[in-house]
Design a protein around this motif. Structure first.
Motif, PDB file in Angstrom:
ATOM      1  N   VAL A   1     -14.134   1.306   6.734  1.00  0.00           N
ATOM      2  CA  VAL A   1     -13.069   0.058   6.932  1.00  0.00           C
ATOM      3  C   VAL A   1     -11.613   0.585   6.669  1.00  0.00           C
ATOM      4  O   VAL A   1     -10.836   0.224   7.006  1.00  0.00           O
ATOM      5  CB  VAL A   1     -13.801  -0.990   5.845  1.00  0.00           C
ATOM      6  CG1 VAL A   1     -12.561  -2.037   5.684  1.00  0.00           C
ATOM      7  CG2 VAL A   1     -15.115  -1.462   6.295  1.00  0.00           C
ATOM      8  N   ARG A   2     -11.592   1.503   5.419  1.00  0.00           N
ATOM      9  CA  ARG A   2     -10.302   1.719   5.123  1.00  0.00           C
ATOM     10  C   ARG A   2      -9.353   2.572   6.297  1.00  0.00           C
ATOM     11  O   ARG A   2      -8.348   2.334   6.386  1.00  0.00           O
ATOM     12  CB  ARG A   2     -10.464   2.781   3.746  1.00  0.00           C
ATOM     13  CG  ARG A   2      -8.767   2.890   3.169  1.00  0.00           C
ATOM     14  CD  ARG A   2      -9.225   3.882   2.060  1.00  0.00           C
ATOM     15  NE  ARG A   2     -10.371   3.995   1.228  1.00  0.00           N
ATOM     16  CZ  ARG A   2     -11.054   4.859   1.179  1.00  0.00           C
ATOM     17  NH1 ARG A   2     -11.013   5.825   1.599  1.00  0.00           N
ATOM     18  NH2 ARG A   2     -12.236   4.434   0.383  1.00  0.00           N
ATOM     19  N   ARG A   3     -10.382   3.483   6.864  1.00  0.00           N
ATOM     20  CA  ARG A   3      -9.609   4.242   7.921  1.00  0.00           C
ATOM     21  C   ARG A   3      -9.241   3.339   9.189  1.00  0.00           C
ATOM     22  O   ARG A   3      -8.365   3.623   9.801  1.00  0.00           O
ATOM     23  CB  ARG A   3     -10.470   5.483   8.284  1.00  0.00           C
ATOM     24  CG  ARG A   3      -9.819   6.141   9.236  1.00  0.00           C
ATOM     25  CD  ARG A   3      -8.474   6.983   8.793  1.00  0.00           C
ATOM     26  NE  ARG A   3      -8.210   7.782   9.853  1.00  0.00           N
ATOM     27  CZ  ARG A   3      -6.625   8.009  10.235  1.00  0.00           C
ATOM     28  NH1 ARG A   3      -5.866   7.200   9.791  1.00  0.00           N
ATOM     29  NH2 ARG A   3      -6.394   8.788  11.168  1.00  0.00           N
TER      30      ARG A   3
ATOM     31  N   GLY B   1     -10.736   8.732  13.556  1.00  0.00           N
ATOM     32  CA  GLY B   1     -11.063   7.963  12.234  1.00  0.00           C
ATOM     33  C   GLY B   1     -11.409   9.532  11.354  1.00  0.00           C
ATOM     34  O   GLY B   1     -10.576   9.635  10.338  1.00  0.00           O
ATOM     35  N   PHE B   2     -12.334  10.009  11.619  1.00  0.00           N
ATOM     36  CA  PHE B   2     -12.701  11.286  10.794  1.00  0.00           C
ATOM     37  C   PHE B   2     -12.873  12.299  11.848  1.00  0.00           C
ATOM     38  O   PHE B   2     -13.768  12.316  12.725  1.00  0.00           O
ATOM     39  CB  PHE B   2     -13.827  10.798  10.236  1.00  0.00           C
ATOM     40  CG  PHE B   2     -13.539   9.457   9.052  1.00  0.00           C
ATOM     41  CD1 PHE B   2     -13.144   9.716   8.135  1.00  0.00           C
ATOM     42  CD2 PHE B   2     -13.976   8.438   9.594  1.00  0.00           C
ATOM     43  CE1 PHE B   2     -13.057   8.737   7.335  1.00  0.00           C
ATOM     44  CE2 PHE B   2     -13.734   7.395   8.987  1.00  0.00           C
ATOM     45  CZ  PHE B   2     -13.203   7.404   7.555  1.00  0.00           C
ATOM     46  N   GLU B   3     -12.699  13.798  11.358  1.00  0.00           N
ATOM     47  CA  GLU B   3     -13.148  14.958  12.091  1.00  0.00           C
ATOM     48  C   GLU B   3     -14.310  15.557  11.323  1.00  0.00           C
ATOM     49  O   GLU B   3     -13.971  15.570   9.945  1.00  0.00           O
ATOM     50  CB  GLU B   3     -12.038  16.026  11.975  1.00  0.00           C
ATOM     51  CG  GLU B   3     -12.199  17.435  12.818  1.00  0.00           C
ATOM     52  CD  GLU B   3     -11.151  17.858  12.810  1.00  0.00           C
ATOM     53  OE1 GLU B   3     -11.340  19.357  12.459  1.00  0.00           O
ATOM     54  OE2 GLU B   3     -10.192  18.018  13.455  1.00  0.00           O
TER      55      GLU B   3
ATOM     56  N   GLU C   1     -15.049  -3.394  14.053  1.00  0.00           N
ATOM     57  CA  GLU C   1     -14.181  -3.329  12.913  1.00  0.00           C
ATOM     58  C   GLU C   1     -12.822  -2.953  13.286  1.00  0.00           C
ATOM     59  O   GLU C   1     -11.887  -3.823  12.298  1.00  0.00           O
ATOM     60  CB  GLU C   1     -14.624  -2.104  12.041  1.00  0.00           C
ATOM     61  CG  GLU C   1     -14.006  -1.875  10.805  1.00  0.00           C
ATOM     62  CD  GLU C   1     -14.175  -3.042   9.753  1.00  0.00           C
ATOM     63  OE1 GLU C   1     -13.354  -3.393   9.241  1.00  0.00           O
ATOM     64  OE2 GLU C   1     -15.287  -3.571   9.820  1.00  0.00           O
ATOM     65  N   ILE C   2     -12.402  -2.238  14.075  1.00  0.00           N
ATOM     66  CA  ILE C   2     -10.886  -1.841  14.272  1.00  0.00           C
ATOM     67  C   ILE C   2     -10.264  -2.870  14.812  1.00  0.00           C
ATOM     68  O   ILE C   2      -9.062  -3.183  14.534  1.00  0.00           O
ATOM     69  CB  ILE C   2     -10.908  -0.578  15.034  1.00  0.00           C
ATOM     70  CG1 ILE C   2      -9.462   0.050  14.863  1.00  0.00           C
ATOM     71  CG2 ILE C   2     -11.025  -0.730  16.624  1.00  0.00           C
ATOM     72  CD1 ILE C   2      -9.154   1.296  15.317  1.00  0.00           C
TER      73      ILE C   2
ATOM     74  N   LYS D   1      -8.393   0.192   9.151  1.00  0.00           N
ATOM     75  CA  LYS D   1      -7.396  -0.476   8.837  1.00  0.00           C
ATOM     76  C   LYS D   1      -6.028   0.355   9.171  1.00  0.00           C
ATOM     77  O   LYS D   1      -4.999  -0.386   9.668  1.00  0.00           O
ATOM     78  CB  LYS D   1      -7.414  -0.812   7.218  1.00  0.00           C
ATOM     79  CG  LYS D   1      -8.284  -2.089   6.748  1.00  0.00           C
ATOM     80  CD  LYS D   1      -8.293  -2.411   5.351  1.00  0.00           C
ATOM     81  CE  LYS D   1      -9.193  -3.561   5.316  1.00  0.00           C
ATOM     82  NZ  LYS D   1      -9.197  -3.965   3.499  1.00  0.00           N
ATOM     83  N   GLU D   2      -5.943   1.455   8.506  1.00  0.00           N
ATOM     84  CA  GLU D   2      -5.112   2.481   8.796  1.00  0.00           C
ATOM     85  C   GLU D   2      -4.837   2.542  10.453  1.00  0.00           C
ATOM     86  O   GLU D   2      -3.624   2.413  10.754  1.00  0.00           O
ATOM     87  CB  GLU D   2      -5.242   3.885   8.106  1.00  0.00           C
ATOM     88  CG  GLU D   2      -5.412   3.725   6.648  1.00  0.00           C
ATOM     89  CD  GLU D   2      -5.798   4.975   6.022  1.00  0.00           C
ATOM     90  OE1 GLU D   2      -5.785   5.173   4.810  1.00  0.00           O
ATOM     91  OE2 GLU D   2      -6.173   5.948   6.946  1.00  0.00           O
ATOM     92  N   LEU D   3      -5.683   2.760  10.976  1.00  0.00           N
ATOM     93  CA  LEU D   3      -5.680   3.111  12.705  1.00  0.00           C
ATOM     94  C   LEU D   3      -5.063   1.831  13.159  1.00  0.00           C
ATOM     95  O   LEU D   3      -4.210   1.812  14.144  1.00  0.00           O
ATOM     96  CB  LEU D   3      -7.119   3.472  13.154  1.00  0.00           C
ATOM     97  CG  LEU D   3      -7.313   5.015  12.769  1.00  0.00           C
ATOM     98  CD1 LEU D   3      -9.109   4.996  13.189  1.00  0.00           C
ATOM     99  CD2 LEU D   3      -6.614   5.900  13.413  1.00  0.00           C
ATOM    100  N   GLY D   4      -5.848   0.603  12.704  1.00  0.00           N
ATOM    101  CA  GLY D   4      -5.404  -0.485  13.472  1.00  0.00           C
ATOM    102  C   GLY D   4      -3.845  -0.922  13.262  1.00  0.00           C
ATOM    103  O   GLY D   4      -3.182  -1.351  13.997  1.00  0.00           O
ATOM    104  N   LYS D   5      -3.438  -0.519  12.159  1.00  0.00           N
ATOM    105  CA  LYS D   5      -1.929  -0.628  11.798  1.00  0.00           C
ATOM    106  C   LYS D   5      -1.081   0.288  12.750  1.00  0.00           C
ATOM    107  O   LYS D   5       0.245   0.044  13.120  1.00  0.00           O
ATOM    108  CB  LYS D   5      -1.571  -0.646  10.267  1.00  0.00           C
ATOM    109  CG  LYS D   5      -0.076  -0.673   9.954  1.00  0.00           C
ATOM    110  CD  LYS D   5      -0.062  -0.283   8.409  1.00  0.00           C
ATOM    111  CE  LYS D   5       1.478  -0.325   8.078  1.00  0.00           C
ATOM    112  NZ  LYS D   5       1.839   0.019   6.627  1.00  0.00           N
ATOM    113  N   GLN D   6      -1.500   1.447  12.823  1.00  0.00           N
ATOM    114  CA  GLN D   6      -0.692   2.641  13.558  1.00  0.00           C
ATOM    115  C   GLN D   6      -0.767   2.249  14.896  1.00  0.00           C
ATOM    116  O   GLN D   6       0.412   2.381  15.683  1.00  0.00           O
ATOM    117  CB  GLN D   6      -1.209   3.725  13.367  1.00  0.00           C
ATOM    118  CG  GLN D   6      -0.572   4.799  13.969  1.00  0.00           C
ATOM    119  CD  GLN D   6       0.967   5.079  13.459  1.00  0.00           C
ATOM    120  OE1 GLN D   6       1.054   5.474  12.303  1.00  0.00           O
ATOM    121  NE2 GLN D   6       1.769   5.083  14.197  1.00  0.00           N
TER     122      GLN D   6
END
Length: 179
Positions: free
Chosen positions: A16-18, A145-147, A52-53, A20-25
């Motif tokens: 969820v945190r990531r 999101g995550f590697e 989610e995104i 939010k970051e990706l959505g903003k970017q």
């Protein structure tokens, strides 16, 4: 279901945190370009991540879905079969392709090219997970999101034999389940 998970690799809170970051970017990037993307989810794995995104993309987006399968036989590596095509034309449109994981890269490369062949102006990729150690075809997501390491993961849309997609996290599947 929990007894098949060796360990949690990425928690629901981290996803969820990531997101939010990706959505903003993503919102900032498309505003700068002056375009609004059609957000296309690749079925079935991308659905939880897409849900989610998209909550965090501050644009008037449209969404659509594609269902594709790839054949990895010696003669047809990278061939993509379309099981469900888009509902509308993408000619001249900006596309944001949502994927659960970038693994070998074969299917994603073909789908990206297919969208260009359909006339898309540009195609960006956002993927919840990236597993670069398994890459066979050179392709990179624009937003990741995550590697993750080369482990068999399930949850948050990713499956093993169509199971475990509904786990609210990314977990490493116990080898005893698939060996």
């Amino acid at each position: 279901m929990i007894d098949v998970i060796d360990r949690i690799l990425v928690s629901e809170e981290e996803i969820v945190r990531r997101s939010k970051e990706l959505g903003k970017q993503i919102s900032e990037d498309y505003r700068k370009k002056g375009t609004t993307p059609i957000v296309i989810g690749l079925l079935k794995g991308s659905v939880p991540f897409l849900a989610e995104i998209m909550k965090h993309i501050d644009l008037d987006i449209e969404i659509d879905f594609m269902d594709v399968s790839s054949y990895d036989g010696a003669e047809s590596v990278g061939d993509v079969k379309i099981n469900k095509d888009l509902d509308k034309s993408v000619k001249g449109e900006s596309i944001l392709l949502v994927e659960d994981i970038v693994d070998t890269g074969r299917t994603l490369k073909e789908v990206r090219q297919l969208l260009f062949n359909k006339g898309a102006a540009d195609v960006k990729i956002v993927s919840l997970l990236d597993k670069p150690d398994r890459r066979v075809i050179e392709i990179n997501a624009d937003y990741v999101g995550f590697e993750i390491p080369n482990e068999f993961v399930v949850g948050y849309g990713l499956d093993y034999n169509q199971k475990y997609r509904n786990l609210p996290y990314i977990g490493v599947l116990k080898p005893s389940v698939y060996e």
